[in-house]
Write an enzyme that holds these catalytic residues in place. Sequence first.
Site, short mmCIF file in Angstrom:
data_model
loop_
_atom_site.label_atom_id
_atom_site.label_comp_id
_atom_site.label_asym_id
_atom_site.label_seq_id
_atom_site.Cartn_x
_atom_site.Cartn_y
_atom_site.Cartn_z
N SER A 9 0.86 -1.18 0.00
CA SER A 9 0.00 0.00 0.00
C SER A 9 0.89 1.23 0.00
CB SER A 9 -0.92 0.00 1.22
OG SER A 9 -1.83 -1.07 1.18
N HIS B 116 -8.52 5.85 -4.68
CA HIS B 116 -8.67 5.43 -3.28
C HIS B 116 -8.07 4.06 -3.02
CE1 HIS B 116 -11.77 2.78 -4.75
NE2 HIS B 116 -12.31 2.53 -3.58
#
Length: 489
Positions: free
Chosen positions: A386, A404
């Site tokens: 991430s 997102h």
Amino acid sequence: MPSRALTVTLNFDHNRKFVSLLPEAAESRKNLKERILREARNKFCTKGLSSVFLLGGISLADEEDFPEAVEQVWIGKGEPYTGPPKQSAFDGGSCRAEDVRVIGVKSFIDDNAIKQLQNVGKLPGVRLAIGMPDLHPGNRFPIGCAIASDGIYPALIGSDVGCGIALYRLSSRGKLNPKKLASLLQGLDEPWSGSVSGWLARYGIERSSQYDHDSLGTVGSGNHFAEICTPERIIDASVASSLDIDENSLYLLVHTGSRGLGASILANETVTEANPYISPDSQHLSKYLAEHDYAVKWAVANRDLVAHRIKKCISQTPRLEGNQSSGDDQGQPIELGKIIDVTHNSVTRKSLLVEGETRDLWVHRKGAAPADQGVVPCPGSRGDFSWLLQPIGDGQHNACSLAHGAGRRYGRQVLHAGSKINKSSLTTTSLGSEVVCMDPDLLIEERPEAYKDVQCVVEDMEDQNMCRGVVKLRPIVTYKVREGIRARK
């Protein structure tokens, strides 16, 4: 007897349709619903068809006279309407072709998602429709986009109003054993034992809802998760330091939303029309925004409570140095160590340059992170890294928004096709992280291959000077659900 053509479309598969000939005489248009359903069951070879939708999502009632001038209907089994929206009485125009754009070269973009985005751009009052690199198809509207319009379309925000991602500091890293750490995460799907009203009061929420007791403090289903992670690489040490992020600590990402509350708000807005438009001068605007803001606050409270509960689970672990309890469940002081909290399903007011002039517009973010509130998280799949991203630029090209996350590459049903999968092999990823997910279907639907390459998503945005990478995070434990299907409901 004169007749007219009626196109009958399957609500859950718009590629399947046929033409039915209806009598023109008024007396013959009575009680046509059952006739249409009977013919549809035969043509589609599908049992259980029970609902007839007119354009816009209005359901035809039993024994209701069939309206004149109707040329198409959608037939379903009781699921929500998925056809095109009805044009609003408000005629504010739609955006120019050049104001409907997709940001993404390296990332895979589904053609159906692009078509959905183009259709959104045709809605009255819409001025900008921007697809992020994580753009993918939704049931009616695309996910991973920012839509700017004069008024508000509640359905464009989606059912999980307030959904977002927050980042918390957990502890110093110490010696890690992902399997043992995963085993500590217990009881997180059960109702919280503390004072729900007391917790909500911390966020200025004094009202109650049917979702408070059973859902507050739970992750939920679908793509929601809580992930314990650690920095793999710090790219911008200055920004990382300002966020109190270092390479020797554990952090927690929590992705969840309003757990049914937002869906109930959308349901109330779509009782008579599938995609209602709230014009800028509507008296209903302030009432809707009050409900919207309530769900956003509730979702923030939910993410914080998930983090609190996870901290409680690991608070007695001696292997994690500097780990302290974040208070008890009876309202004592809480130290969450929250670093970031970003809402990616919401609508906010923003000044944007459109057609050569600056306008105050409502920016709908459906799976899009705001780029005007500081560093934002961009999670990959549970088997991928991430990112924490620093927005840059003036935000005009991308409607002050960023991706997102990685975004889905494949639909959920596609993941169940093909050869059988050894589900036990899906609980340990190629990065050595552990996945807690006792729901076998969800384990398959959320496996890493279901998602796009988050590195491509990030690079697409960096190439457009929308953001730059700050920290790359490695997953250690990803929590989905332990109690299985029962806990998802």
